[in-house]
Every structure is written in C-alpha cells, then in structure tokens.
Write a protein that holds these residues in place. Sequence first.
Motif, PDB file in Angstrom:
ATOM      1  N   TRP A 151     -31.190 -11.516  10.310  1.00 21.36           N
ATOM      2  CA  TRP A 151     -30.194 -10.909  11.189  1.00 21.36           C
ATOM      3  C   TRP A 151     -30.652 -10.916  12.640  1.00 21.36           C
ATOM      4  N   ALA A 154     -29.760 -14.256  13.869  1.00 21.24           N
ATOM      5  CA  ALA A 154     -28.304 -14.331  14.049  1.00 21.24           C
ATOM      6  C   ALA A 154     -27.888 -13.662  15.355  1.00 21.24           C
ATOM      7  N   LEU A 155     -28.516 -12.537  15.664  1.00 24.17           N
ATOM      8  CA  LEU A 155     -28.191 -11.822  16.905  1.00 24.17           C
ATOM      9  C   LEU A 155     -28.598 -12.642  18.127  1.00 24.17           C
ATOM     10  N   PHE A 158     -26.084 -15.279  18.632  1.00 27.71           N
ATOM     11  CA  PHE A 158     -24.864 -14.680  19.171  1.00 27.71           C
ATOM     12  C   PHE A 158     -24.994 -14.453  20.671  1.00 27.71           C
ATOM     13  N   TYR A 159     -26.163 -13.956  21.101  1.00 29.51           N
ATOM     14  CA  TYR A 159     -26.418 -13.751  22.532  1.00 29.51           C
ATOM     15  C   TYR A 159     -26.354 -15.065  23.300  1.00 29.51           C
ATOM     16  N   VAL A 162     -22.205 -17.330  21.567  1.00 26.08           N
ATOM     17  CA  VAL A 162     -20.861 -16.752  21.577  1.00 26.08           C
ATOM     18  C   VAL A 162     -20.592 -15.953  22.855  1.00 26.08           C
ATOM     19  N   ILE A 163     -21.525 -15.080  23.242  1.00 27.90           N
ATOM     20  CA  ILE A 163     -21.287 -14.200  24.401  1.00 27.90           C
ATOM     21  C   ILE A 163     -21.086 -14.975  25.700  1.00 27.90           C
ATOM     22  N   THR A 293     -28.505 -18.569  27.967  1.00 28.33           N
ATOM     23  CA  THR A 293     -27.370 -17.666  28.167  1.00 28.33           C
ATOM     24  C   THR A 293     -26.731 -17.910  29.534  1.00 28.33           C
ATOM     25  N   LEU A 322     -16.076 -18.738  19.116  1.00 25.69           N
ATOM     26  CA  LEU A 322     -16.846 -18.849  17.875  1.00 25.69           C
ATOM     27  C   LEU A 322     -17.163 -20.305  17.544  1.00 25.69           C
ATOM     28  N   GLY A 326     -20.813 -20.217  17.919  1.00 23.16           N
ATOM     29  CA  GLY A 326     -21.310 -19.922  16.571  1.00 23.16           C
ATOM     30  C   GLY A 326     -22.414 -20.841  16.086  1.00 23.16           C
ATOM     31  N   ILE A 329     -26.035 -19.809  16.305  1.00 24.35           N
ATOM     32  CA  ILE A 329     -26.597 -18.934  15.263  1.00 24.35           C
ATOM     33  C   ILE A 329     -27.176 -19.779  14.129  1.00 24.35           C
TER      34      ILE A 329
END
Length: 402
Positions: A151, A154-155, A158-159, A162-163, A293, A322, A326, A329
């Motif tokens: 996880w 995965a986070l 995501f950072y 997706v963000i 990012t 996504l 995505g 991730i």
Amino acid sequence: MSINEQTTKPSSSSKIKAILWGLLPLILLLAIITTIAKVGTGIENEPAAPIEVLNVEKITLNDDGIQVKVLNSGPEEVTIAQVVVDGAFWNASFSPSDTLKRFEQGMIHIPYPWVQGDPHEVKLITSNGLIFIGEVAAAAATPEANGKLFWQYALIGFYVGVIPVGLGLLWYPFLRRFSVRGMHAILALTVGLLFFLVIDTFGEGFEMAAEAPGVFQGSGLVWFGALLSCLFLIAVDQSNERKLSSESYVGKRVANKIATGIGLHNFGEGLAIGSAFAVGEAALGTFLIIGFTLHNITEGVGIAAPLLKDRPSWKTFVKLALIAGGPAIIGTWAGGFIFNDTLAALFFGIGAGAILQVIYVISKMILKESEKKGLSPVSWLNFSGLTAGILIMYVTALMVKF
C-alpha cells in the motif's frame, strides 16, 4: 451452381497436394538443422575461451547477509566454483544448485556481515575461471514484501501519477477561453510535450536494454515494441474512424489516446521509483517522487487540449487522470517487487510507440482543422507552442536527472 464454377473449384486432392507442397520446405529445413546439430560441420576447432555468460539480476541485503539472483544467459552450462566478497573468498549456498543450465535462474546466499552505507562488491568465479561481478553502491537493507509496503508503493504511485495529472487537468476551464488559433497552439504545445516524452521513453528503454542480458536483444525489443504498438494503434484508430466521426467523439478519443500513451510512460517512472526503494536507495526514491510529481503536472494540459471544444463531465476527467496516472502505481509495484530489465525495455518501447501514434493523430488534427479554417498549420504561434512544450518538459526533467 454453373458448369464453370464446378470446373474451377479445386478438388480435395488438389488442396492436400497444395498443403504438402507448402509443408515440404519446412520439413526439409527441419531435417537439415537436425542433421547439422547431430553430426556437426566436421570442423574440429575448440574455442579459445569457454563461452559462459552469467548475469547478476538483483542483489538483496538482509539480516542473513547477501542474496544474489543470477541468470545463465549463455549457450553453455555454468558452474559457480567460488564467491568473493570485497576481495575475500566467502562460503555460500546455492539454490537450486551451483550449476545452472541455459536460461536457468539461481539464488546465491552469502552469510556476509555487510555494513550500512558501505559499498560492496560480489565476484562470482566459474569453474572455467571466468569472473562476473555484482556491485552495491551503498548498502542498505532491502525492503521486505508485505501488505504495508504494498500500500505504501501504491500511495507513492498515486502521488507521482494520478495527483499531478489531475492537477494539470484543472487548467481546462482556462484553456477553453482560447480562440481557434490559440487552441491549435495548445495542441502544438501538446505535441511538444509528447515529443519530449517519446525521446525520454526511448532513452530509458535503451538504458534498460543495456542492463538486460545480451541474448534477449534488449535494444531490438525497444524498437520492435515501439513499431508494433504504433502500427497497432494506428490500425485501431482507422477502424474506429469508420464507425464514428463526430468532433466530440474524436476529441474524447484523442484525449484517451494521449492519456494511454502518457500512462505507459508513467509506468516507466514508477519502475524507476520502485526499483530505487527496492535496492535500499530511499533518498533517491524520495528525490524521484518530488521530481516526477512536478514533471507530470504539465501532462494534464496535453490530455485536456483535445477536449477544448467539448463540455465533458467531471467523470471524464477522473477517468483520464486514472488512465494517465494509474500505471505509475503498477510500475512502482513492478519496480519494487518483480523488476526485470528485459521486460522493462519492452514496456518502454511499447510506451514510446503509443506516444508516437498520438503525435501522429494530433498533428493530423491540426493539419485538417487548419485546412478547413484556411489557417497555416505551421504558424509562428503553433511553432511557439511546440517549442514551449519541449522546453517545459526539459526544464521539469532536470529535477529528476541524477
């Protein structure tokens, strides 16, 4: 059925003959290859040196010492006779065995007291005296795979994915205020962004290819992946054009294509981050997270550009974020748990081909729209947009190069 049709229709016996004639060259070729393999060429010439290739795929550090994952990618069987760590011979255990057949993987377990932060070198000496080396730049415990780490990766993805893409899509209301010429400039900027991405993706792919075992021809995988993915997407695109051709449909389709191409690129970024954490380089991994990012926020602009004539719902933007973000991730998981240089080279090639196809589609959109409106497709405004896209990606990429 007419008499002419009956006379021209091939009989079952002629079909069988045609099939046999088609198989005959293959049968003869197989017979020749089998004969050469069994009998040989008749030339007795021993090689000057044994042909052995042993690839060090991954080095893991934990409380039990050092674990080295190796692959025999040479044409002959390889036996690891001795293990040397930092210049000293060291005992080691092997699984499944110290002898590896062609394309067989093995693990070497070395009970060595490695030191946090120190560099270490592992030399593997075969029974024929050939030496293969694996290095650890700065020793750190390799993270163990578990639910918590799953996880956390995965986070991170995501950072990184997706963000920033979602934040870039928030520029959509501002971009809609542009005129037709302005929209073309934004599309040209998108081409600039993607052009930089495709060059960067090819570069990353060739780096992975250089690290992959030579027998798998990593550079070829990059080129083949790019060519086939580009042509496949062009074929799919042409098939869809026959079904629907409304401007709204075209805009959404192109936006989805851009998001998919960027998603494949972001998969590669996830690979880099995950592999950095997997080998214990947490500082490098954190640096990559921040850099990627900042770098990826501009990608949202490119995805939004084809939608400027539409009024898509917020669900469309969530879906595009996504699709584009995505894969970061998934890439982080792959890099952290199952990283493989050969597959990475192939994926980068596929990503580069997908981005190339999107560049082709957007360029065609600009040309078609310019012809319809009586505008110049290569105006100074479009040229400035293209240049700005490349410069933006170049400047933000400086944050993730090391």
